[in-house]
Structure formats: C-alpha cells, structure tokens
Enzyme design. Structure first.
Site, PDB file in Angstrom:
ATOM      1  N   ASN A   9      29.624  30.661  26.533  1.00 47.51           N
ATOM      2  CA  ASN A   9      29.773  29.420  27.291  1.00 47.51           C
ATOM      3  C   ASN A   9      28.474  29.213  28.072  1.00 47.51           C
ATOM      4  OD1 ASN A   9      30.485  27.326  28.979  1.00 47.51           O
ATOM      5  ND2 ASN A   9      32.057  28.463  30.114  1.00 47.51           N
ATOM      6  N   LYS A  11      27.561  26.725  29.685  1.00 50.00           N
ATOM      7  CA  LYS A  11      27.750  25.893  30.888  1.00 50.00           C
ATOM      8  C   LYS A  11      26.624  24.859  30.988  1.00 50.00           C
ATOM      9  CE  LYS A  11      30.342  29.624  32.979  1.00 50.00           C
ATOM     10  NZ  LYS A  11      30.807  30.320  34.165  1.00 50.00           N
ATOM     11  N   HIS A  98      38.833  25.329  31.709  1.00 50.58           N
ATOM     12  CA  HIS A  98      38.005  26.331  32.389  1.00 50.58           C
ATOM     13  C   HIS A  98      38.196  26.187  33.899  1.00 50.58           C
ATOM     14  CE1 HIS A  98      34.516  28.496  33.867  1.00 50.58           C
ATOM     15  NE2 HIS A  98      34.483  29.101  32.699  1.00 50.58           N
ATOM     16  N   GLU A 100      36.218  26.202  36.259  1.00 51.32           N
ATOM     17  CA  GLU A 100      35.265  25.291  36.915  1.00 51.32           C
ATOM     18  C   GLU A 100      35.702  23.839  36.729  1.00 51.32           C
ATOM     19  OE1 GLU A 100      31.743  26.870  35.031  1.00 51.32           O
ATOM     20  OE2 GLU A 100      32.090  28.758  36.093  1.00 51.32           O
ATOM     21  N   GLU A 170      40.636  34.396  32.112  1.00 48.51           N
ATOM     22  CA  GLU A 170      39.442  34.510  32.941  1.00 48.51           C
ATOM     23  C   GLU A 170      39.860  34.539  34.411  1.00 48.51           C
ATOM     24  OE1 GLU A 170      35.743  32.979  30.763  1.00 48.51           O
ATOM     25  OE2 GLU A 170      36.690  31.235  31.675  1.00 48.51           O
ATOM     26  N   GLY A 176      31.240  34.899  36.990  1.00 47.90           N
ATOM     27  CA  GLY A 176      29.919  34.747  37.600  1.00 47.90           C
ATOM     28  C   GLY A 176      29.707  35.593  38.841  1.00 47.90           C
ATOM     29  N   SER A 216      32.328  37.988  33.956  1.00 48.95           N
ATOM     30  CA  SER A 216      31.311  39.034  34.100  1.00 48.95           C
ATOM     31  C   SER A 216      31.362  40.074  32.978  1.00 48.95           C
ATOM     32  CB  SER A 216      31.413  39.703  35.476  1.00 48.95           C
ATOM     33  OG  SER A 216      31.176  38.753  36.498  1.00 48.95           O
TER      34      SER A 216
HETATM   35  P1  PGA Z   1      30.595  34.770  33.332  1.00 49.20           P
HETATM   36  O1  PGA Z   1      31.392  33.427  32.986  1.00 49.20           O
HETATM   37  O2  PGA Z   1      30.534  35.581  32.079  1.00 49.20           O
HETATM   38  O3  PGA Z   1      29.232  34.300  33.787  1.00 49.20           O
HETATM   39  O4  PGA Z   1      31.353  35.457  34.412  1.00 49.20           O
HETATM   40  C1  PGA Z   1      32.489  33.429  32.121  1.00 49.20           C
HETATM   41  C2  PGA Z   1      33.026  32.044  31.975  1.00 49.20           C
HETATM   42  O5  PGA Z   1      33.051  31.284  32.964  1.00 49.20           O
HETATM   43  O6  PGA Z   1      33.461  31.634  30.882  1.00 49.20           O
END
Ligand code: PGA
Length: 253
Positions: A9, A11, A98, A100, A170, A176, A216
C-alpha cells in the site's frame, strides 16, 4: 490451499519518477525471486496506474491495486474515480475501509457497503480492512469492534461474493508506528475472524479466504507472522516503498 498475498500500500507516496523506479525494481525481483504461488499486489496512487501497469505486466503473479474508489458508475462527482475506470486499467484489487479512510475521510459502513458491491460487480477483489484502536484493545473490546466491522461491511454478501474478498486485519495502533502485533496477537485475531465468518458462511468458505496482517510488517518480522496458521500474508505500508525490503517480505512464506 489459500492464496498467499503480499500487498503493498504505497498510500500518498511517490512522484512519477519514484513510482517508475520502485515498480520496475519490484517487477524484476518478483520475477526472479518470488515463487509464482505468492501473489504480489501493488496498490499505487491512481495517477501511476498506466506507468506501473506497463512495468509489471510481464510478471504474471504481480497485480495492480487501488487504494479507494467511488461507488457510482459515472457522473458529476468531481475528483472521484469509478470502478469501471479502475478495471479498464487492469486493476484487480481495491483496498476498502483502510483505517486512514475511516479516520480522515469519515468512511463508515454506510459508505463502504456500496463500494464493496461496486468492486465485486466490476469483477475485482476488495481488500477489506478491519482493526481496532489502541484504546479499544485496552478496553478489551477489540473482538467486538472487529466483528462489527466485518458484519456491517461484508455480511450482506452472498457466499459466492464473500469468496472474492481479501480481508486485512490492521490494528490501528500498529499502522506506521513501528509497533507490530505479536504473532500470538495476530494469530488470535485472524483465527477469530475466520471463525466469525465460518458461523455465517460455513467452514469451507471461511477456510478459503485469505486474511492478511497489516501494521508495521517488515522484512524482519514477516516470516514469524506469516508462519501463523491463519495469517495468509501482509498488507504492507512503509516497507512496500523499499523494493528490496518488500520483496524480502514477499519471500517470507
Ligand atoms: P505500515 O502500514 O506497514 O506502514 O504500518 C500498513 C497499512 O496501513 O496498510
């Protein structure tokens, strides 16, 4: 045998040049190093579809994904992208729900259900994200939160339809942050998700679904996470922006 998936992803990262470099490096390494039994998905910003598609097309187990879509087929929705547009670029997976999008763009189940339906109707696979916040885990309501997200977002689907969905657990506190769920925490939740789906759709349908872990995930922890019986791969954010690291994750099954 469930499909093993490493999904990146990206982003809102990469300009055109960075996207070209990243996609071509991933394509070359995927072709040479990643077994064809592992499906790799690059969920890239819309503006890079054509470029990335051209660079990954020669690798059959490398697929193009989107990070969102609009549920209407077309019309006066300035700035939005429809599922038929995505499909016409060869997109086969769409991330939906997601955290976000839920947090910053107010995407509730009411918004997500029509998107799930539109993606399935267009013959693509939703990568449907679920997960609790730290506060919810501390209150020990994480199982309730996740089951509610699944019920509200997916339980209107037929058995045939839900088989086309990829789930991604997640935990919001792991995204993140550099704090990864332990393999015990991941396995516990993935097994719970699968049993919750089995209750409504039967064990064989639940057993056929790929459930990815995200938050992460990196080249150092992927092997332990992917070794869990109910973890079928990862949805990778930050680490998917580094070609070598992402490929090492994809080789961690
Ligand atoms: P990350 O994000 O691996 O940077 O923690 C995962 C995601 O949001 O899909």
């Amino acid at each position: 045998m469930r499909t093993k998936i490493a999904a990146g992803n990206w982003k809102m990262n990469t300009d055109l040049q960075a996207a070209q470099i990243l996609a071509s490096e991933v394509a070359n390494m995927a072709k040479d190093e990643v077994p064809t039994t592992t499906q790799i998905i690059l969920c890239v910003p819309y503006v890079h579809f054509l470029t990335v598609k051209g660079l990954i097309n020669h690798v059959p187990h490398l697929h193009l994904g989107a990070q969102n879509c609009h549920h209407k087929p077309s019309g006066a929705y300035t700035g939005e992208i429809s599922v038929s547009m995505l499909a016409s670029y060869g997109v086969s997976y769409v991330i939906l729900g997601h955290s976000e999008r839920r947090q910053y763009f107010g995407e509730t189940a009411e918004v997500l259900v029509p998107k799930v339906n539109a993606v399935l109707a267009a013959g693509m696979h939703p990568i449907f994200c679920i997960g609790e916040t730290l506060d919810e885990r501390n209150q020990s309501i994480h199982f309730e939160v996740v089951s509610k997200q699944i019920e509200e977002g997916l339980f209107h689907l037929t058995e045939q339809q839900i088989k086309e969905v990829v789930l991604a657990y997640e935990p919001v506190w792991a995204i993140g942050t550099g704090v990864t769920a332990t393999s015990e925490q991941a396995q516990e939740m993935h097994a719970f998700i699968r049993s919750h789906i089995a209750e409504s759709y039967g064990q064989s349908t639940a057993d056929s679904l790929s459930i990815l872990y995200g938050g992460s995930c990196n080249a150092s922890n992927a092997r332990e996470l992917f070794a869990c019986p109910d973890v079928d791969g990862g949805l990778i954010g930050g680490a998917s922006l580094k070609s070598r690291e992402f490929i090492e994750i994809a080789k961690s099954f």
